[in-house]
Design an enzyme around this catalytic site. Structure first.
Site, PDB file in Angstrom:
ATOM      1  N   LYS A  13      61.329  33.459 161.315  1.00 33.04           N
ATOM      2  CA  LYS A  13      62.656  34.097 161.287  1.00 33.04           C
ATOM      3  C   LYS A  13      62.602  35.442 160.553  1.00 33.04           C
ATOM      4  O   LYS A  13      63.048  36.460 161.070  1.00 33.04           O
ATOM      5  CB  LYS A  13      63.685  33.184 160.592  1.00 33.04           C
ATOM      6  CG  LYS A  13      63.862  31.826 161.248  1.00 33.04           C
ATOM      7  CD  LYS A  13      64.918  31.001 160.549  1.00 33.04           C
ATOM      8  CE  LYS A  13      64.610  30.615 159.118  1.00 33.04           C
ATOM      9  NZ  LYS A  13      63.436  29.714 158.946  1.00 33.04           N
ATOM     10  N   ARG A  88      73.042  26.468 158.271  1.00 34.16           N
ATOM     11  CA  ARG A  88      71.945  25.511 158.165  1.00 34.16           C
ATOM     12  C   ARG A  88      72.410  24.075 158.325  1.00 34.16           C
ATOM     13  O   ARG A  88      71.614  23.153 158.201  1.00 34.16           O
ATOM     14  CB  ARG A  88      71.308  25.657 156.785  1.00 34.16           C
ATOM     15  CG  ARG A  88      69.941  26.291 156.846  1.00 34.16           C
ATOM     16  CD  ARG A  88      69.482  26.463 155.421  1.00 34.16           C
ATOM     17  NE  ARG A  88      68.060  26.450 155.354  1.00 34.16           N
ATOM     18  CZ  ARG A  88      67.333  27.562 155.293  1.00 34.16           C
ATOM     19  NH1 ARG A  88      67.874  28.736 155.351  1.00 34.16           N
ATOM     20  NH2 ARG A  88      66.021  27.469 155.182  1.00 34.16           N
ATOM     21  N   ARG A 122      51.387  32.002 153.363  1.00 32.95           N
ATOM     22  CA  ARG A 122      52.259  33.189 153.364  1.00 32.95           C
ATOM     23  C   ARG A 122      52.221  33.922 152.024  1.00 32.95           C
ATOM     24  O   ARG A 122      52.175  33.315 150.963  1.00 32.95           O
ATOM     25  CB  ARG A 122      53.701  32.759 153.647  1.00 32.95           C
ATOM     26  CG  ARG A 122      54.692  33.905 153.447  1.00 32.95           C
ATOM     27  CD  ARG A 122      56.059  33.594 153.941  1.00 32.95           C
ATOM     28  NE  ARG A 122      56.568  32.344 153.421  1.00 32.95           N
ATOM     29  CZ  ARG A 122      57.633  31.726 153.903  1.00 32.95           C
ATOM     30  NH1 ARG A 122      58.288  32.244 154.919  1.00 32.95           N
ATOM     31  NH2 ARG A 122      58.046  30.592 153.375  1.00 32.95           N
ATOM     32  N   ARG A 152      55.768  32.539 147.321  1.00 37.21           N
ATOM     33  CA  ARG A 152      57.068  31.985 146.966  1.00 37.21           C
ATOM     34  C   ARG A 152      56.911  30.650 146.239  1.00 37.21           C
ATOM     35  O   ARG A 152      56.033  29.856 146.575  1.00 37.21           O
ATOM     36  CB  ARG A 152      57.901  31.754 148.244  1.00 37.21           C
ATOM     37  CG  ARG A 152      58.844  32.899 148.532  1.00 37.21           C
ATOM     38  CD  ARG A 152      59.460  32.831 149.880  1.00 37.21           C
ATOM     39  NE  ARG A 152      60.109  31.566 150.222  1.00 37.21           N
ATOM     40  CZ  ARG A 152      60.743  31.344 151.371  1.00 37.21           C
ATOM     41  NH1 ARG A 152      60.817  32.308 152.268  1.00 37.21           N
ATOM     42  NH2 ARG A 152      61.301  30.188 151.632  1.00 37.21           N
ATOM     43  N   ARG A 163      61.456  20.569 152.818  1.00 34.80           N
ATOM     44  CA  ARG A 163      62.194  21.589 153.596  1.00 34.80           C
ATOM     45  C   ARG A 163      62.183  21.235 155.087  1.00 34.80           C
ATOM     46  O   ARG A 163      63.182  21.409 155.782  1.00 34.80           O
ATOM     47  CB  ARG A 163      61.563  22.971 153.378  1.00 34.80           C
ATOM     48  CG  ARG A 163      61.913  23.573 152.020  1.00 34.80           C
ATOM     49  CD  ARG A 163      60.950  24.653 151.593  1.00 34.80           C
ATOM     50  NE  ARG A 163      60.907  25.807 152.467  1.00 34.80           N
ATOM     51  CZ  ARG A 163      59.949  26.731 152.430  1.00 34.80           C
ATOM     52  NH1 ARG A 163      58.961  26.624 151.540  1.00 34.80           N
ATOM     53  NH2 ARG A 163      59.981  27.751 153.243  1.00 34.80           N
TER      54      ARG A 163
HETATM   55  P1  AP5 Z   1      58.274  33.817 158.144  1.00 31.96           P
HETATM   56  O1  AP5 Z   1      58.750  34.863 159.091  1.00 31.96           O
HETATM   57  O2  AP5 Z   1      58.246  34.160 156.718  1.00 31.96           O
HETATM   58  O3  AP5 Z   1      59.049  32.437 158.417  1.00 31.96           O
HETATM   59  P2  AP5 Z   1      60.559  32.008 158.168  1.00 31.96           P
HETATM   60  O4  AP5 Z   1      61.034  31.354 159.413  1.00 31.96           O
HETATM   61  O5  AP5 Z   1      61.331  33.154 157.632  1.00 31.96           O
HETATM   62  O6  AP5 Z   1      60.315  30.879 157.111  1.00 31.96           O
HETATM   63  P3  AP5 Z   1      61.003  30.593 155.704  1.00 31.96           P
HETATM   64  O7  AP5 Z   1      60.040  29.757 154.920  1.00 31.96           O
HETATM   65  O8  AP5 Z   1      61.495  31.855 155.053  1.00 31.96           O
HETATM   66  O9  AP5 Z   1      62.218  29.740 156.146  1.00 31.96           O
HETATM   67  P4  AP5 Z   1      63.064  28.831 155.281  1.00 31.96           P
HETATM   68  O10 AP5 Z   1      64.186  28.588 156.207  1.00 31.96           O
HETATM   69  O11 AP5 Z   1      62.364  27.643 154.751  1.00 31.96           O
HETATM   70  O12 AP5 Z   1      63.367  29.713 153.957  1.00 31.96           O
HETATM   71  P5  AP5 Z   1      64.630  30.521 153.442  1.00 31.96           P
HETATM   72  O13 AP5 Z   1      64.148  31.635 152.629  1.00 31.96           O
HETATM   73  O14 AP5 Z   1      65.551  30.795 154.563  1.00 31.96           O
HETATM   74  O15 AP5 Z   1      56.802  33.389 158.631  1.00 31.96           O
HETATM   75  C1  AP5 Z   1      56.071  32.391 157.926  1.00 31.96           C
HETATM   76  C2  AP5 Z   1      54.579  32.709 157.942  1.00 31.96           C
HETATM   77  O16 AP5 Z   1      54.104  32.605 159.295  1.00 31.96           O
HETATM   78  C3  AP5 Z   1      54.214  34.126 157.477  1.00 31.96           C
HETATM   79  O17 AP5 Z   1      53.021  34.062 156.766  1.00 31.96           O
HETATM   80  C4  AP5 Z   1      54.056  34.906 158.773  1.00 31.96           C
HETATM   81  O18 AP5 Z   1      53.168  35.993 158.641  1.00 31.96           O
HETATM   82  C5  AP5 Z   1      53.494  33.813 159.706  1.00 31.96           C
HETATM   83  N1  AP5 Z   1      53.824  34.023 161.111  1.00 31.96           N
HETATM   84  C6  AP5 Z   1      55.016  34.386 161.638  1.00 31.96           C
HETATM   85  N2  AP5 Z   1      54.957  34.480 162.974  1.00 31.96           N
HETATM   86  C7  AP5 Z   1      53.687  34.132 163.316  1.00 31.96           C
HETATM   87  C8  AP5 Z   1      52.984  34.025 164.561  1.00 31.96           C
HETATM   88  N3  AP5 Z   1      53.561  34.303 165.728  1.00 31.96           N
HETATM   89  N4  AP5 Z   1      51.690  33.643 164.530  1.00 31.96           N
HETATM   90  C9  AP5 Z   1      51.079  33.379 163.360  1.00 31.96           C
HETATM   91  N5  AP5 Z   1      51.673  33.470 162.163  1.00 31.96           N
HETATM   92  C10 AP5 Z   1      52.963  33.841 162.134  1.00 31.96           C
HETATM   93  O19 AP5 Z   1      65.356  29.443 152.510  1.00 31.96           O
HETATM   94  C11 AP5 Z   1      64.742  29.006 151.317  1.00 31.96           C
HETATM   95  C12 AP5 Z   1      65.633  28.003 150.603  1.00 31.96           C
HETATM   96  O20 AP5 Z   1      66.881  28.622 150.241  1.00 31.96           O
HETATM   97  C13 AP5 Z   1      66.040  26.770 151.447  1.00 31.96           C
HETATM   98  O21 AP5 Z   1      65.046  25.764 151.416  1.00 31.96           O
HETATM   99  C14 AP5 Z   1      67.342  26.363 150.752  1.00 31.96           C
HETATM  100  O22 AP5 Z   1      67.067  25.654 149.580  1.00 31.96           O
HETATM  101  C15 AP5 Z   1      67.968  27.701 150.384  1.00 31.96           C
HETATM  102  N6  AP5 Z   1      68.882  28.178 151.435  1.00 31.96           N
HETATM  103  C16 AP5 Z   1      68.702  29.265 152.257  1.00 31.96           C
HETATM  104  N7  AP5 Z   1      69.708  29.384 153.120  1.00 31.96           N
HETATM  105  C17 AP5 Z   1      70.558  28.354 152.882  1.00 31.96           C
HETATM  106  C18 AP5 Z   1      71.767  27.908 153.475  1.00 31.96           C
HETATM  107  N8  AP5 Z   1      72.314  28.544 154.530  1.00 31.96           N
HETATM  108  N9  AP5 Z   1      72.363  26.803 152.958  1.00 31.96           N
HETATM  109  C19 AP5 Z   1      71.848  26.154 151.916  1.00 31.96           C
HETATM  110  N10 AP5 Z   1      70.671  26.494 151.318  1.00 31.96           N
HETATM  111  C20 AP5 Z   1      70.040  27.582 151.802  1.00 31.96           C
HETATM  112 MG    MG Z   2      62.302  33.577 155.813  1.00 29.81          MG
END
Ligand code: AP5
Ligand code: MG
Length: 207
Positions: A13, A88, A122, A152, A163
């Site tokens: 994402k 979410r 990552r 992270r 997660r």
């Molecule tokens: P990356 O693009 O970083 O993946 P992502 O989908 O952004 O993954 P996240 O871990 O950020 O998602 P998340 O939903 O767990 O975390 P968030 O910060 O939103 O890519 C990942 C890796 O893969 C990278 O190394 C990249 O280079 C690689 N990659 C990408 N594409 C590739 C490809 N095609 N081929 C190979 N490699 C590839 O949330 C964190 C925490 O915050 C949550 O757990 C929760 O506690 C809280 N939170 C956030 N939003 C909410 C909400 N709405 N409600 C309640 N709690 C929330």
């Molecule tokens: Mg992300």
């Protein structure tokens, strides 16, 4: 255009949002990034969010919805935005529909077997860019802004398992929610390079 980006942890994402934002001049709003900035700044929201994030659980809905609702009133959101990591769960999606008009839900689908390696390998920058160690060739700084990359706190196997579980039970049902609204477009985010997947996304956005 206002977009919701849906996808499991590690689906790509943030990676794709950064590219979409650059090409289509859309504001990228990541609730995860907002919480991490609050944790770093030692705010009350940060203190509350930390325990949930460390456990791989969702930060309470009221707090999260208020943050997004407020953020969407800023001037820079008026010409279109992409929500990364929000909504979410069903409650957040229904709340969002009360204060925003979403045009498209872009669902990045990736087989779960790929996600653990993606997340644990990552490295991220405070500017929002993310990388994978296998493609950094030993570099430790961000190619975009030059700052030092870091891992992270929630990118460890135990938290990732939690997660993924949270995603499967609470977030995955949103696929049907947006399908029922006729707004869902799904891309295969597990096959091909980051640029290949971005090309698929561009095909959808150019229509
Ligand atoms: P990356 O693009 O970083 O993946 P992502 O989908 O952004 O993954 P996240 O871990 O950020 O998602 P998340 O939903 O767990 O975390 P968030 O910060 O939103 O890519 C990942 C890796 O893969 C990278 O190394 C990249 O280079 C690689 N990659 C990408 N594409 C590739 C490809 N095609 N081929 C190979 N490699 C590839 O949330 C964190 C925490 O915050 C949550 O757990 C929760 O506690 C809280 N939170 C956030 N939003 C909410 C909400 N709405 N409600 C309640 N709690 C929330
Ligand atoms: Mg992300």
């Amino acid at each position: 255009m206002n977009i919701v980006l849906l996808g499991a942890p590690g689906a790509g994402k943030g990676t794709q949002a950064s590219k979409i934002s650059e090409k289509y001049n859309l504001l990228h709003i990541s609730t995860g990034d907002i919480f991490r900035a609050n944790i770093k700044g030692g705010t009350e929201i940060g203190k509350l969010a930390k325990s949930f994030i460390d456990a791989g659980k969702l930060v309470p809905d009221e707090v999260t919805c208020d943050i997004v609702k407020d953020r969407l009133t800023w001037d820079d959101a008026k010409s279109g935005y992409m929500l990364d990591g929000f909504p979410r769960n069903l409650y957040q999606a229904q709340e969002l529909d009360k204060f925003a008009k979403i045009d498209l839900c872009l669902n990045i689908e990736v087989d779960e077997s790929l996600l653990m390696d993606r997340i644990c390998g990552r490295r991220v920058c405070q500017c929002g860019e993310s990388y994978h160690v296998s493609r950094l060739n030993g570099k430790t700084t961000c190619a975009k802004c030059g700052k030092e990359l870091y891992r992270r706190a929630d990118d460890n196997p135990q938290t990732v398992k939690s997660r993924l579980d949270t995603y499967n039970t609470q977030t995955a049902p949103l696929v049907d929610y947006y399908k029922a609204q006729g707004k869902l477009k799904t891309v295969d985010g597990g096959k091909g390079s980051i640029d290949d997947i971005f090309a698929e996304i561009c095909k959808i956005l150019n229509k």
